[in-house]
Design a protein around this motif. Structure first.
Motif, mmCIF file in Angstrom:
data_model
loop_
_atom_site.group_PDB
_atom_site.id
_atom_site.type_symbol
_atom_site.label_atom_id
_atom_site.label_comp_id
_atom_site.label_asym_id
_atom_site.label_seq_id
_atom_site.Cartn_x
_atom_site.Cartn_y
_atom_site.Cartn_z
ATOM 1 N N PRO A 182 0.828 -1.198 0.000
ATOM 2 C CA PRO A 182 0.000 0.000 0.000
ATOM 3 C C PRO A 182 0.869 1.257 0.000
ATOM 4 O O PRO A 182 1.920 1.295 0.640
ATOM 5 N N ASN A 183 0.424 2.266 -0.755
ATOM 6 C CA ASN A 183 1.148 3.543 -0.815
ATOM 7 C C ASN A 183 2.618 3.327 -1.160
ATOM 8 O O ASN A 183 3.531 3.784 -0.459
ATOM 9 N N PHE A 184 2.875 2.587 -2.268
ATOM 10 C CA PHE A 184 4.233 2.156 -2.585
ATOM 11 C C PHE A 184 5.137 3.294 -3.037
ATOM 12 O O PHE A 184 6.365 3.177 -2.977
ATOM 13 N N ILE A 185 4.581 4.418 -3.494
ATOM 14 C CA ILE A 185 5.398 5.584 -3.853
ATOM 15 C C ILE A 185 5.454 6.511 -2.645
ATOM 16 O O ILE A 185 4.414 6.980 -2.174
ATOM 17 N N PRO A 186 6.628 6.792 -2.098
ATOM 18 C CA PRO A 186 6.706 7.703 -0.954
ATOM 19 C C PRO A 186 6.061 9.053 -1.267
ATOM 20 O O PRO A 186 6.229 9.591 -2.364
ATOM 21 N N ASP A 187 5.329 9.578 -0.304
ATOM 22 C CA ASP A 187 4.598 10.823 -0.533
ATOM 23 C C ASP A 187 5.515 12.024 -0.738
ATOM 24 O O ASP A 187 5.106 13.026 -1.323
ATOM 25 N N ASN A 188 6.743 11.943 -0.268
ATOM 26 C CA ASN A 188 7.633 13.102 -0.340
ATOM 27 C C ASN A 188 9.017 12.695 -0.827
ATOM 28 O O ASN A 188 10.022 12.892 -0.138
ATOM 29 N N ILE A 189 9.083 12.102 -2.006
ATOM 30 C CA ILE A 189 10.371 11.654 -2.556
ATOM 31 C C ILE A 189 11.346 12.820 -2.705
ATOM 32 O O ILE A 189 12.547 12.682 -2.475
ATOM 33 N N ASP A 190 10.828 13.976 -3.101
ATOM 34 C CA ASP A 190 11.699 15.120 -3.383
ATOM 35 C C ASP A 190 12.088 15.902 -2.131
ATOM 36 O O ASP A 190 12.795 16.912 -2.221
ATOM 37 N N GLY A 191 11.630 15.463 -0.955
ATOM 38 C CA GLY A 191 12.070 16.072 0.298
ATOM 39 C C GLY A 191 11.622 17.504 0.500
ATOM 40 O O GLY A 191 12.401 18.333 0.998
ATOM 41 N N LEU A 192 10.395 17.817 0.158
ATOM 42 C CA LEU A 192 9.889 19.177 0.304
ATOM 43 C C LEU A 192 9.416 19.431 1.733
ATOM 44 O O LEU A 192 8.998 18.514 2.435
ATOM 45 N N PRO A 193 9.454 20.673 2.185
ATOM 46 C CA PRO A 193 9.017 20.976 3.550
ATOM 47 C C PRO A 193 7.501 20.934 3.661
ATOM 48 O O PRO A 193 6.782 21.119 2.685
ATOM 49 N N ALA A 194 7.016 20.688 4.891
ATOM 50 C CA ALA A 194 5.577 20.759 5.143
ATOM 51 C C ALA A 194 5.100 22.196 4.900
ATOM 52 O O ALA A 194 5.859 23.153 5.126
ATOM 53 N N PRO A 195 3.890 22.381 4.412
ATOM 54 C CA PRO A 195 2.839 21.382 4.153
ATOM 55 C C PRO A 195 2.878 20.802 2.744
ATOM 56 O O PRO A 195 1.889 20.259 2.276
ATOM 57 N N TYR A 196 4.023 20.895 2.070
ATOM 58 C CA TYR A 196 4.131 20.417 0.684
ATOM 59 C C TYR A 196 4.846 19.075 0.624
ATOM 60 O O TYR A 196 5.579 18.777 -0.322
ATOM 61 N N ASP A 197 4.647 18.247 1.646
ATOM 62 C CA ASP A 197 5.338 16.972 1.740
ATOM 63 C C ASP A 197 4.471 15.799 1.284
ATOM 64 O O ASP A 197 4.711 14.660 1.650
ATOM 65 N N SER A 198 3.443 16.080 0.494
ATOM 66 C CA SER A 198 2.580 15.016 -0.052
ATOM 67 C C SER A 198 2.348 15.257 -1.541
ATOM 68 O O SER A 198 1.212 15.250 -2.020
ATOM 69 N N LEU A 199 3.437 15.459 -2.258
ATOM 70 C CA LEU A 199 3.349 15.725 -3.695
ATOM 71 C C LEU A 199 3.972 14.618 -4.536
ATOM 72 O O LEU A 199 3.916 14.673 -5.755
ATOM 73 N N GLY A 200 4.577 13.600 -3.898
ATOM 74 C CA GLY A 200 5.143 12.482 -4.642
ATOM 75 C C GLY A 200 6.365 12.882 -5.451
ATOM 76 O O GLY A 200 7.127 13.765 -5.072
ATOM 77 N N ARG A 201 6.554 12.201 -6.579
ATOM 78 C CA ARG A 201 7.658 12.506 -7.491
ATOM 79 C C ARG A 201 7.184 13.550 -8.501
ATOM 80 O O ARG A 201 6.246 13.314 -9.259
ATOM 81 N N ILE A 202 7.850 14.690 -8.540
ATOM 82 C CA ILE A 202 7.411 15.804 -9.376
ATOM 83 C C ILE A 202 8.133 15.773 -10.717
ATOM 84 O O ILE A 202 9.361 15.685 -10.784
ATOM 85 N N ILE A 203 7.361 15.845 -11.799
ATOM 86 C CA ILE A 203 7.898 15.922 -13.163
ATOM 87 C C ILE A 203 7.310 17.179 -13.799
ATOM 88 O O ILE A 203 6.090 17.362 -13.823
ATOM 89 N N ASN A 204 8.181 18.052 -14.316
ATOM 90 C CA ASN A 204 7.763 19.325 -14.889
ATOM 91 C C ASN A 204 7.912 19.354 -16.400
ATOM 92 O O ASN A 204 8.905 18.860 -16.952
ATOM 93 N N SER A 205 6.936 19.931 -17.060
ATOM 94 C CA SER A 205 7.040 20.285 -18.478
ATOM 95 C C SER A 205 7.002 21.806 -18.534
ATOM 96 O O SER A 205 5.948 22.419 -18.328
#
Length: 261
Positions: free
Chosen positions: A94-117
């Motif tokens: 369950p929840n196999f992708i860590p919610d905060n892979i990119d190590g962002l500070p709270a309250p932005y610690d539930s964004l997963g892996r961020i990919i930008n275009s």
């Protein structure tokens, strides 16, 4: 002298005709005592038998020869009816992708892996996450997974991170996975074989939208015995001169790997 040897031989035969564990007075050929006594058969363990998923108890059958096995009677590979193997998941995460892979500070610690275009790109692919697993024998595996998404109109890696998309343009978000055989580094050839390709579009209205869409997929592969890993990738596509930031796995995700053999 000969009588002494005969006496020792007879005592040895009698002493070893019945084996006791936890008792000096065995009543059967093998006698275990103790209210919490258990038996371990390593050939039926999760590590050595793909029919034992390690999550729920596996039913043990006895063959006509008295052998213990996890394979139901009258089972025919690819058959149907009562002879089918039960559903067995080699991994269920369950929840196999860590919610905060990119190590962002709270309250932005539930964004997963961020990919930008960004404004200069229209298609961007990025690595999301990998999971390692082991199969004891050659088999076919079914991978089922669900990924949550966060979509923003600005770069979520830097403040202010989140912004509604309200340009009325369409974005396309895709995922797929590859197998790294033997978990020795994903090669170009291995990455070229993509499984479970899934995509969905995200179209904003004038008022904008922001939140957690959800996307799931599945795929099948035949693998040799050994330790392997699954690598997940994400693709973000948007219109020219637009910025799209997608977080893969910021909320509750799941990964299940079912074994057939």
């Amino acid at each position: 002298m000969n009588n002494k040897y005969l006496y020792i031989l007879l005592c040895s035969s009698i002493g070893f005709s019945q084996v006791g564990i936890g008792t000096t007075n065995p009543q059967e050929e093998l006698h275990l005592t103790g209210t919490t006594s258990t038996i371990r058969i390593e050939g039926l363990s999760t590590a050595n038998n793909p029919l034992n998923d390690g999550v729920k108890n596996a039913r043990v059958y006895v063959t006509g020869n008295g052998n213990l096995t996890l394979t139901p009677p009258s089972y025919v590979a690819g058959g149907s009816g009562n002879g089918n193997l039960p559903i067995n998941f080699l991994i269920d995460v369950p929840n196999f992708i860590p919610d905060n892979i990119d190590g962002l500070p709270a309250p932005y610690d539930s964004l997963g892996r961020i990919i930008n275009s960004d404004l200069t790109q229209e298609t961007v692919e990025g690595f999301i996450y990998s999971v390692t697993f082991t199969v004891p024998a050659a088999c076919t595996v079914e991978v089922k997974h669900g990924v949550t998404l966060v979509v923003s109109g600005i770069n979520m890696l830097i403040p202010p991170r989140l912004a509604y998309i309200n340009d009325s343009k369409t974005r396309t978000i895709q995922t797929y996975f590859c197998f790294d055989i033997n978990n020795d580094g994903l090669s170009v050839a291995e990455k070229a074989i993509q499984y479970g390709n899934k995509g969905q579009f995200y179209c904003s209205v004038a008022g904008g939208s922001l939140g957690y869409p959800y996307m799931n997929s599945q795929g099948y592969a035949t693998l040799p015995p050994g330790t392997h890993s699954i690598h997940f990738f994400g693709i973000v596509q948007d219109s020219p001169n637009t910025f799209t930031s997608v977080g893969f796995g910021g909320a509750t995700d799941y990964l299940k790997l079912r074994v057939y053999n």
